[in-house]
Every structure is written in structure tokens, then in C-alpha cells.
Scaffold this active site. Structure first.
Site, PDB file in Angstrom:
ATOM      1  N   ARG A  47     -10.262   1.608   4.472  1.00 36.93           N
ATOM      2  CA  ARG A  47      -8.962   1.560   3.785  1.00 36.93           C
ATOM      3  C   ARG A  47      -8.609   2.981   3.386  1.00 36.93           C
ATOM      4  NH1 ARG A  47     -10.812   4.191   0.222  1.00 36.93           N
ATOM      5  NH2 ARG A  47      -8.832   3.915  -0.836  1.00 36.93           N
ATOM      6  N   ARG A  92      -1.645  -3.819   8.406  1.00 36.67           N
ATOM      7  CA  ARG A  92      -1.305  -3.651   6.985  1.00 36.67           C
ATOM      8  C   ARG A  92       0.102  -3.031   6.933  1.00 36.67           C
ATOM      9  NH1 ARG A  92      -5.704  -1.276   3.006  1.00 36.67           N
ATOM     10  NH2 ARG A  92      -4.329  -2.330   1.519  1.00 36.67           N
ATOM     11  N   GLN A 198     -11.453   0.411  -6.174  1.00 35.56           N
ATOM     12  CA  GLN A 198     -11.669   1.623  -5.354  1.00 35.56           C
ATOM     13  C   GLN A 198     -12.100   2.804  -6.219  1.00 35.56           C
ATOM     14  OE1 GLN A 198      -9.004  -0.403  -5.067  1.00 35.56           O
ATOM     15  NE2 GLN A 198      -8.210  -0.475  -2.991  1.00 35.56           N
ATOM     16  N   ASP A 239       0.516   6.092   0.079  1.00 32.30           N
ATOM     17  CA  ASP A 239       0.486   5.295   1.315  1.00 32.30           C
ATOM     18  C   ASP A 239       1.746   5.469   2.138  1.00 32.30           C
ATOM     19  OD1 ASP A 239      -1.465   3.882  -0.614  1.00 32.30           O
ATOM     20  OD2 ASP A 239      -1.996   3.263   1.419  1.00 32.30           O
ATOM     21  N   ASN A 249       1.905   4.022  -3.786  1.00 32.47           N
ATOM     22  CA  ASN A 249       0.452   4.188  -3.861  1.00 32.47           C
ATOM     23  C   ASN A 249      -0.114   2.938  -4.528  1.00 32.47           C
ATOM     24  OD1 ASN A 249      -1.920   5.803  -3.392  1.00 32.47           O
ATOM     25  ND2 ASN A 249      -2.054   6.100  -5.587  1.00 32.47           N
ATOM     26  N   LYS A 250      -1.412   2.926  -4.685  1.00 34.48           N
ATOM     27  CA  LYS A 250      -2.124   1.762  -5.218  1.00 34.48           C
ATOM     28  C   LYS A 250      -1.476   1.227  -6.487  1.00 34.48           C
ATOM     29  CE  LYS A 250      -4.771   0.036  -3.713  1.00 34.48           C
ATOM     30  NZ  LYS A 250      -4.472  -1.181  -2.905  1.00 34.48           N
TER      31      LYS A 250
HETATM   32  O1  MRU Z   1      -5.485  -0.632  -0.430  1.00 33.88           O
HETATM   33  P1  MRU Z   1      -6.061   0.719  -0.131  1.00 33.88           P
HETATM   34  O2  MRU Z   1      -7.432   0.932  -0.676  1.00 33.88           O
HETATM   35  O3  MRU Z   1      -5.952   1.053   1.339  1.00 33.88           O
HETATM   36  O4  MRU Z   1      -5.105   1.726  -0.898  1.00 33.88           O
HETATM   37  C1  MRU Z   1      -5.394   3.090  -0.836  1.00 33.88           C
HETATM   38  C2  MRU Z   1      -4.525   3.922  -1.684  1.00 33.88           C
HETATM   39  O5  MRU Z   1      -3.643   3.446  -2.362  1.00 33.88           O
HETATM   40  C3  MRU Z   1      -4.735   5.398  -1.598  1.00 33.88           C
HETATM   41  O6  MRU Z   1      -4.442   6.027  -2.816  1.00 33.88           O
HETATM   42  C4  MRU Z   1      -3.823   5.987  -0.510  1.00 33.88           C
HETATM   43  O7  MRU Z   1      -3.980   5.281   0.686  1.00 33.88           O
HETATM   44  C5  MRU Z   1      -4.082   7.416  -0.267  1.00 33.88           C
HETATM   45  S1  MRU Z   1      -5.611   7.681   0.553  1.00 33.88           S
HETATM   46  C6  MRU Z   1      -5.791   9.329   0.875  1.00 33.88           C
END
Ligand code: MRU
Length: 351
Positions: A47, A92, A198, A239, A249-250
Site C-alpha cells: 500500500r 484501488r 499504518q 494519494d 491522503n489517509k
Molecule cells: O491506504 P494506504 O495505506 O495505501 O494509504 C496510504 C497513504 O495515505 C499515504 O500517506 C500515501 O499513499 C502517501 S505514500 C508515500
């Protein structure tokens, strides 16, 4: 840490460190076909936006191999290959790096005149280039952003935007690594990042491996930590960044940005230019992934919500551009107004 995604030529398999099992176990999953790759992406074996892109690039190689192994009408291989790429690109929805990598691989295939078998080594070369470029880009981005981090400071980050989320080195954690390589003393607060954890599991693990001072905090401690003066700046990944600078982002990042503004703390996004999607005008058009019920309702397979109570499991939120102090890229730190600085950075990258 650059070996968590690697293509095993002898095995014809993409080997992925299973991020679901960290920090307890370091086990690799072998992906031998495009369905394995799609499953690994959906279930978050791998991820993080750039890592998703690199994995998808190798997924395109495996997709062509699948088409070759199935045989069939030789005049149809391009159509079959493109159908597989379309499936892969949908694994995704939010991280634009997935579609970016698939389209870059598709463009190589479209421009190629020969047979499917002749295309295979060309696609492998392109996937390897995407993989290696990602590490170089993270290092350039880290160097560009290191000056944003004061010496002897505490940086708060959310989710994992580290080596594990890229081909290596990381974006937000790349900036922290580069600041440390400049000799600065940096402490990190890793938000735990419910529900997938994470921050607690991955960010804390990789920073500890590197000997970087890291403390994990519950997501809901952020306001208190800032109020106590325990946070000097925030650096997170993204993202997808829209043409106007709005950044997905997350889930939880938007709240951190609002708090940072309230307390006058700089808030940076660190992301490669491939995460900027100028075809998406604003954050309102960014699709937000909703993930399975179990990720919220169960903890270590134990139910924590009563039966029949629904949950919200939005995986991302969008931080509006006006809350972002700077967007750190491999082409330097972009500043407001982002519509202009993003357009200029994209134009310089395509020259
Ligand atoms: O759901 P995930 O774990 O793929 O989400 C990841 C994030 O939100 C990260 O902050 C983002 O992808 C940047 S990774 C360099």
C-alpha cells in the site's frame, strides 16, 4: 529498505513484503499473475501511492505473461492485454499513481510494433525503470524538503509515507531521512492511523530500524500534543493532488491540517509529481475509497462494535489547498497559489 518489492526473474513472480503482518512478521507474498497483484493491492499486502504504482507496473508485465500463457487467437492479444490493464487500474480508486503507472505501461505497449512475446522484455525494462526512478525521485524530494524541517524539531506524520509506501526511502519519511542526513536532530510523532494502523505498525517500525527517534500517539491526541507545543511541523504524503493543490491522503489528515492551522504549525505535503493529477480540477472530484466493514468493527479478529451496527470506513480525506504550507516534490517545494506552481512544475517535468 529497498527490497520489500522485488521482481524474481527465476520465479517469474513479484515478491511483496506482506505489510499486513508487520511489525511482527517479515514474510513475502509471491504474485505470479495479474489476479495475485490485484488481490495484493486490494487487501493491502502492499500500500502507499508510489508503491501501488510500482506494483502495478510489474502487474502489467504479469498481465502480458498471462495473455501469452492463455494462447488463443494471436490477433486478439492487444485487446486481451488492455482488458487486463483496465482491471488492474481499478484495484484501488484514490491513489492516482496506480492509473499513472498502468497508462505509462500501456503507452509503451501501444507504441510497440512487434508480437506479444517480443513486447515482454520491453515491458520488463519499463517496469524496472518506474521502480528505480521512484527511489531516485524520493531522494530528490527528500533533499528538496529537508530545509523545511528546523534543526532540533519534532515532526508529526500521519499514516505511512515511508520506504514501505514507495520503492524505497519514502516521501514524508524521505524528507525526515534527508534532514537527518544533513545532521539535524529530528524527533518524529507517528499518529497510529486507525483503522489499519499504518503509523503504529509501519512508520514506527521503519523509523526504529533506521535509528530515528519515534513515538506513537493515538490519532485523537493530536490537538493536545500541538497545544502543549510538542509539534514543530507536520509532513504527510498524498494519494492524489488535484490541479488546485487540494490533497487526498489517509483519513484523518484533514483534521491534522485544521489543527496545524489553528496552532500556527507549518503543514507540508510530500509527494512525487506523479501523484499530482491535473486532470482532476479540485479535491471535490477525487474518488474516496470506502473499505471493508471488518477493518473498523474488528480488532485482531475480535469484534469491537455490537452486531448490526454499521460503520463508516472512508480510507481517505481531502485537505483543502489553503491549509497546505508547501507541496514538497522532486522539482522543489511548491507554494500557493498551487494552480500556478503545479502547472509550472508539471510543464518543467515534461520538457
Ligand atoms: O491506504 P494506504 O495505506 O495505501 O494509504 C496510504 C497513504 O495515505 C499515504 O500517506 C500515501 O499513499 C502517501 S505514500 C508515500
Amino acid at each position: 529498505m529497498e527490497n520489500h518489492i522485488h521482481f524474481d526473474i527465476a520465479e517469474h513472480a513479484l515478491m511483496l513484503l506482506d505489510q499486513r503482518l508487520l511489525p511482527g512478521r517479515e514474510t513475502h507474498v509471491a504474485c505470479r499473475n495479474v489476479d495475485d497483484i490485484i488481490h495484493a493491492l486490494k487487501t493491502m499486502v502492499v500500500r502507499g501511492a508510489p508503491a501501488i504504482g510500482v506494483t502495478a507496473a510489474w502487474g502489467c508485465v504479469l498481465a502480458l505473461r498471462d495473455v501469452l500463457e492463455r494462447g488463443g487467437d494471436p490477433s486478439r492479444w492487444r485487446a486481451d492485454f488492455n482488458t487486463e490493464l483496465d482491471r488492474l487500474a481499478q484495484a484501488r480508486p484514490t491513489a492516482v499513481n496506480l492509473r499513472w503507472a498502468v497508462e505509462r505501461m500501456r503507452a509503451v505497449a501501444s507504441a510497440f510494433q512487434g508480437s506479444a512475446a517480443e513486447l515482454l522484455p520491453r515491458l520488463e525494462k519499463e517496469a524496472r525503470a518506474i521502480h528505480q526512478e521512484d527511489i531516485a525521485i524520493c531522494k530528490a524530494l527528500g533533499r528538496a524538503g529537508a530545509d523545511c524541517i528546523p534543526d532540533n524539531s519534532t515532526v508529526l506524520t500521519h499514516c505511512n509515507a515511508g520506504a514501505l509506501a514507495t520503492a524505497g526511502y519514502g516521501t514524508a519519511l524521505g524528507v525526515i531521512r534527508a534532514a537527518r542526513e544533513q545532521g539535524k536532530h529530528i524527533r518524529v510523532i507517528a499518529d497510529e492511523t486507525r483503522p489499519f494502523l499504518q503509523g503504529a505498525r509501519l512508520t514506527a517500525w521503519e523509523l526504529k530500524e533506521d535509528g530515528i527517534d519515534v513515538t506513537v500517539a493515538c490519532d485523537n491526541a493530536c490537538a493536545l500534543l500541538m497545544q502543549k507545543g510538542m509539534v514543530d511541523c507536520v509532513v504527510v504524503g498524498a494519494d492524489r493532488i488535484a490541479a488546485n493543490g487540494d490533497s487526498a491522503n489517509k483519513i484523518g489528515t484533514f483534521g491534522v491540517a485544521i489543527l496545524a492551522q489553528h496552532f500556527g504549525i507549518p503543514f507540508y505535503i510530500a509527494a512525487p509529481l506523479s501523484t499530482i493529477d491535473t486532470a482532476t480540477p479540485t479535491g471535490a472530484e477525487i474518488p474516496i475509497e470506502e473499505r471493508p466493514y471488518e477493518e473498523v468493527a474488528l480488532l485482531n479478529d475480535r469484534r469491537i462494535c455490537p452486531e448490526d451496527v454499521p460503520v463508516y470506513n472512508f480510507a481517505f480525506d481531502v485537505t483543502p489547498a489553503h491549509l497546505i504550507t508547501g507541496i514538497i516534490t522532486e522539482k522543489g517545494v511548491l507554494r500557493q497559489p498551487y494552480t500556478d506552481s503545479i502547472a509550472a512544475a508539471k510543464a518543467s517535468a515534461s520538457r
